[in-house]
Scaffold this motif. Sequence first.
Motif, mmCIF file in Angstrom:
data_model
loop_
_atom_site.group_PDB
_atom_site.id
_atom_site.type_symbol
_atom_site.label_atom_id
_atom_site.label_comp_id
_atom_site.label_asym_id
_atom_site.label_seq_id
_atom_site.Cartn_x
_atom_site.Cartn_y
_atom_site.Cartn_z
ATOM 1 N N THR A 167 42.304 43.651 42.493
ATOM 2 C CA THR A 167 41.548 42.977 43.878
ATOM 3 C C THR A 167 42.571 42.215 44.621
ATOM 4 O O THR A 167 43.506 41.587 43.936
ATOM 5 C CB THR A 167 40.271 42.340 43.540
ATOM 6 N N PRO A 168 42.333 41.977 45.825
ATOM 7 C CA PRO A 168 42.965 40.989 46.403
ATOM 8 C C PRO A 168 43.273 39.621 45.728
ATOM 9 O O PRO A 168 44.384 38.982 45.802
ATOM 10 C CB PRO A 168 42.481 40.976 47.677
ATOM 11 N N GLU A 169 42.178 39.200 45.010
ATOM 12 C CA GLU A 169 42.480 37.987 44.402
ATOM 13 C C GLU A 169 43.241 37.868 43.050
ATOM 14 O O GLU A 169 43.671 37.025 42.786
ATOM 15 C CB GLU A 169 40.917 37.563 44.075
ATOM 16 N N SER A 170 43.324 39.383 42.602
ATOM 17 C CA SER A 170 44.161 39.271 41.503
ATOM 18 C C SER A 170 45.453 39.519 41.698
ATOM 19 O O SER A 170 46.494 39.798 40.988
ATOM 20 C CB SER A 170 43.731 40.682 40.763
ATOM 21 N N GLY B 165 51.547 41.596 42.451
ATOM 22 C CA GLY B 165 50.637 42.623 41.903
ATOM 23 C C GLY B 165 49.937 41.947 40.916
ATOM 24 O O GLY B 165 49.821 40.561 40.833
ATOM 25 N N SER B 166 49.288 42.530 39.781
ATOM 26 C CA SER B 166 48.505 42.094 38.732
ATOM 27 C C SER B 166 49.289 41.957 37.667
ATOM 28 O O SER B 166 49.796 42.556 37.221
ATOM 29 C CB SER B 166 47.228 43.018 38.689
ATOM 30 N N ASP B 167 49.005 40.430 37.276
ATOM 31 C CA ASP B 167 50.104 39.980 36.082
ATOM 32 C C ASP B 167 49.522 40.682 34.692
ATOM 33 O O ASP B 167 50.308 41.572 33.969
ATOM 34 C CB ASP B 167 49.934 38.596 35.824
ATOM 35 N N THR B 168 48.006 41.190 34.633
ATOM 36 C CA THR B 168 47.607 41.722 33.297
ATOM 37 C C THR B 168 48.125 43.125 33.547
ATOM 38 O O THR B 168 48.555 43.839 32.392
ATOM 39 C CB THR B 168 46.215 41.523 33.477
ATOM 40 N N SER B 169 47.835 43.823 34.638
ATOM 41 C CA SER B 169 48.387 45.362 34.787
ATOM 42 C C SER B 169 49.651 45.714 34.393
ATOM 43 O O SER B 169 50.167 46.466 33.711
ATOM 44 C CB SER B 169 47.995 45.723 36.137
ATOM 45 N N PHE B 170 50.614 44.719 35.173
ATOM 46 C CA PHE B 170 52.003 44.712 34.716
ATOM 47 C C PHE B 170 52.489 44.633 33.067
ATOM 48 O O PHE B 170 53.278 45.122 32.431
ATOM 49 C CB PHE B 170 52.874 43.847 35.513
#
Length: 476
Positions: free
Chosen positions: A303-306, A344-349
């Motif tokens: 999401t934009p927030e993430s 990007g998303s820290d968790t996804s990376f």
Amino acid sequence: MHFPVYKKIRIGFFIAFTVIIAASIFSYLVAKNLLDNAGRLNHAIEVSKRLEVITRQLKEAEAAIRGYNLTKDSSFLNPTMQERSTRIEKEYLLLRKITAENPRQQRHLDTLRQLLTIKYEQLMSGSQRVTVARQETSVKEGEKAADRLDRKVQDMIRIEESQVHEKSKLFHFFSVLWVPVIFISSIVAILIGIYSYVTLTREFRLQLHIESKMKSYQRDLQQNISLLNKTNQELEQFAYVASHDLQEPLRKISTFSDRLQMKYQEHLPPDAIQLIDRMVSAVARMRVLINDLLVFSRAGRITPESITRVDMNVLLQEVLTDLEVTLEEKKVTVTYDSLPEIEGSDTSFHQLFQNILANAIKFASPDRPLVITIRQEVLTGRELGLVKENRWDTLFCRISIADNGIGFDPAFAERIFLIFQRLHGISEYTGTGIGLAICKKIVDSHNGFIFAEGEPGQGATFIVVLPLTQNNKNED
């Protein structure tokens, strides 16, 4: 060959414009020729008028002298011959000025000047008292001079008339062509205008129809998007509930199998114990599969927030720390370049790099120590050659993760990113075949690309391409 509408209209307007310009130029030539012809006619009339005045005044002067010689009445000499000569001279000078641009007429005027000089002398001598014999001689000489003057005047008039005739012929030529040219050019312009109007009207109606269809499609698409979002939410809820509900019977099976082994292990035959062990192993694999499916359903949701600026060097250190025990056990060497910050998303990376590194560790070659090399380079979209023109100026980070493991056949380079796709049997290498599918889902959600290259027995290289910023959301 089919030409687009705008090209047809452009060609039509070009032809119409050319025809109008040609007609305008031709009309200009006709008008200019008409004005030249009128100017030449006025010039000829003016020259003829001045010559006629000179001739008339000479004849009047001769008539006055004859009247005076016959009647001896001095009133015939009023105005005097000097005054008449002055008038004639004035007309002559004006005539020379009018014909200044015509050398031929100027030569005739030079001759006319000589004849006028002779005539002036005859007039001046004729106004004096002379004998009868002298009068007869003077009359004969006057007639000869008058004839010569008349011939010279006629020569000058003929020159003017010939020039007028030439201009008239040219004007007649243009005037004969002018009407057909104007008519034809007008017809062509009108036909092109009608064709352009019909074409533009048809195109406008088509555009209205397309816009109407597009609005209808947009409404349908919006409804489908809303329905898809709702379906995705329901699927996520279903995946969560299904995984949660499936975990409970697995826990019971695991608990009962443990109790069965602990309580009745001494009383069970070896075949029964083996079956129980296989059941426990299947339960463990089922639990891993359920957890991986749950992770896959949630992977790639950003999401934009993430979205934040992620320091990839710090993130890589965290991933290596999580895998530290395994890396030490397998004696893995990891070398890497300094990585840039990527939005990007820290968790996804974190999950992306952990899955790729874990995959390299799992498929390490038993014949040599595992070496993993991570390299990066920043390229523009144009240099990358994978994106459309609207993203040529976007900066991308190309990260390659190479290992010297067992590798794979290049024919399976795309297949390994599909869910549940395995290149080896479960007895050879553990896993559910979901890890790389999760990686692809994460990269796709960040508007990037992921590829794999490999050679059997030589190793594999995973190439991850991510935009440095997430401003451009266009999918390629």
